[in-house]
Design an enzyme around this catalytic site. Sequence first.
Site, mmCIF file in Angstrom:
data_model
loop_
_atom_site.group_PDB
_atom_site.id
_atom_site.type_symbol
_atom_site.label_atom_id
_atom_site.label_comp_id
_atom_site.label_asym_id
_atom_site.label_seq_id
_atom_site.Cartn_x
_atom_site.Cartn_y
_atom_site.Cartn_z
ATOM 1 N N LYS A 22 69.822 39.607 -41.896
ATOM 2 C CA LYS A 22 68.758 40.545 -42.294
ATOM 3 C C LYS A 22 68.752 41.773 -41.391
ATOM 4 C CE LYS A 22 64.344 39.017 -42.175
ATOM 5 N NZ LYS A 22 63.416 39.894 -41.447
ATOM 6 N N GLY A 94 58.608 44.102 -41.065
ATOM 7 C CA GLY A 94 58.349 44.741 -39.773
ATOM 8 C C GLY A 94 59.518 45.605 -39.336
ATOM 9 N N ASP A 315 63.024 34.302 -33.787
ATOM 10 C CA ASP A 315 62.690 33.973 -35.187
ATOM 11 C C ASP A 315 62.871 32.494 -35.510
ATOM 12 O OD1 ASP A 315 61.976 36.554 -35.709
ATOM 13 O OD2 ASP A 315 63.913 37.126 -36.555
ATOM 14 N N ARG A 346 52.579 32.461 -35.666
ATOM 15 C CA ARG A 346 53.450 31.294 -35.868
ATOM 16 C C ARG A 346 53.116 30.134 -34.935
ATOM 17 N NH1 ARG A 346 59.117 34.534 -37.292
ATOM 18 N NH2 ARG A 346 58.565 34.822 -39.487
ATOM 19 N N ARG A 388 59.370 32.031 -42.859
ATOM 20 C CA ARG A 388 59.981 31.065 -41.937
ATOM 21 C C ARG A 388 59.116 29.811 -41.761
ATOM 22 N NH1 ARG A 388 64.234 34.220 -40.709
ATOM 23 N NH2 ARG A 388 63.852 36.317 -39.911
#
Length: 429
Positions: A22, A94, A315, A346, A388
């Site tokens: 990505k 983002g 991530d 998260r 995610r």
Amino acid sequence: MDSITIQPAASVRGEITVPGDKSISHRSIMLGAIANGVTTVRGFLRGEDNLSTMHAFRAMGVEINDDGETVKITGRGLYGLNEPADVLDCGNSGTTIRLITGILSGQSFFSVVTGDQYLRKRPMKRVVEPLTLMGARISGRKGGTLAPLAIDGGSLQGIAYQSPVSSAQIKSSIMLAGLYAAGETSVSEPSLSRDHSERMFKLFGASLVRGDKSVTVRGGVELTGQEVTVPGDISSAAFFMVAALITPHSELLIKNVGVNPSRTGIIDILQSMGGDIQLLDQREVSGEPVADILVRSSRLKGISISGAVVPRAIDEFPAICVAAALAEGVTVVRDAKELRVKETDRITAMADNLRALGIVVTESEDGMDITGSEQLLGGTVDSCGDHRIAMSMSVAALVASSAITVTDIACVATSFPTFFPLLEKVAGK
Ligand code: S3P
């Protein structure tokens, strides 16, 4: 609001590839757009986040053709973008909003960037502040700290910026503005975040000097279009690595994955937990290290995770939390406050979801303690609109005592549109 119910699996086996990286895909469009000549991109990730980047540059007059295999960008040079006639919608991304704000800061036109309900809650001061120091005039909600942001760019001067956070988005935003600034622009960070911008700037002919945790860019140097081959995204591969580690009788080969050292924290962490992971056929493609990754089921143990490895795995923490939930003993995560300002918080999202499956989790401000268990309970968990979280909890379902339903899964399309069919394939459903 779509949901999916996933049954436990007997094993995870086979040979797969995951979609393109990505971060590299975003950067290939951005640098291609402001370079001279044509850039061709193979392996481009057609996730919603990257399509947001593509649409934004098309809205500034850049010709981008996608024949389904290769993306071809006809660059307009550093000063060839047109003023967009409308607001640029960065969706959930983002990377799109923060990096494009760096480019827009160098343009002699007016632009507005915004995003979805999640992106509009994420901190923008971290890029607005340094870009303002360079001379951009940026305003936005809550004193310019939240999108939408309105950018009146042009006439920048170089700065030497010490970023308080190890963030590739901050670093890259300033580097992109630095291409338009008088003199040199340098950014240093507490520990090295992903360095795809540094590598791609070099590939495109930018004038760039690197230090251990710093980079300096000279402004006014035109870029030249390139052929870019994007490797598979290690962040997408991470879900399958954890799936194969925690599910008994598993052996999975994930081919053609980017293994840039600034991204391989996930491999180091899982190996320290006792994971059987091997890198095969290591090679370099378009200035990025690539390998095939072989993963076998392993008995994992809890470890402490903090310091410089954290940005190298930033991530992957939702997936790491799932591995920790199935490990023997306690896994302690610290120095990971950034997880609170991702697509969702998260730390809280994973703590709540794992608790719903019977795992003991204690949150701290910058991390969490997860006490592993032999098995997870079945039940219902929520993605909180975060791709995610959705994918991690889907992997957790493979080893639960009964089915797990994951709600609000449309977000998976932002980074990994083929995730569920691929999971079904390797889990032998
Ligand atoms: C990214 C940088 C990271 C990462 C994000 C992609 C990039 O964000 O979490 O998914 O492509 O530069 P931060 O810079 O906020 O850490």
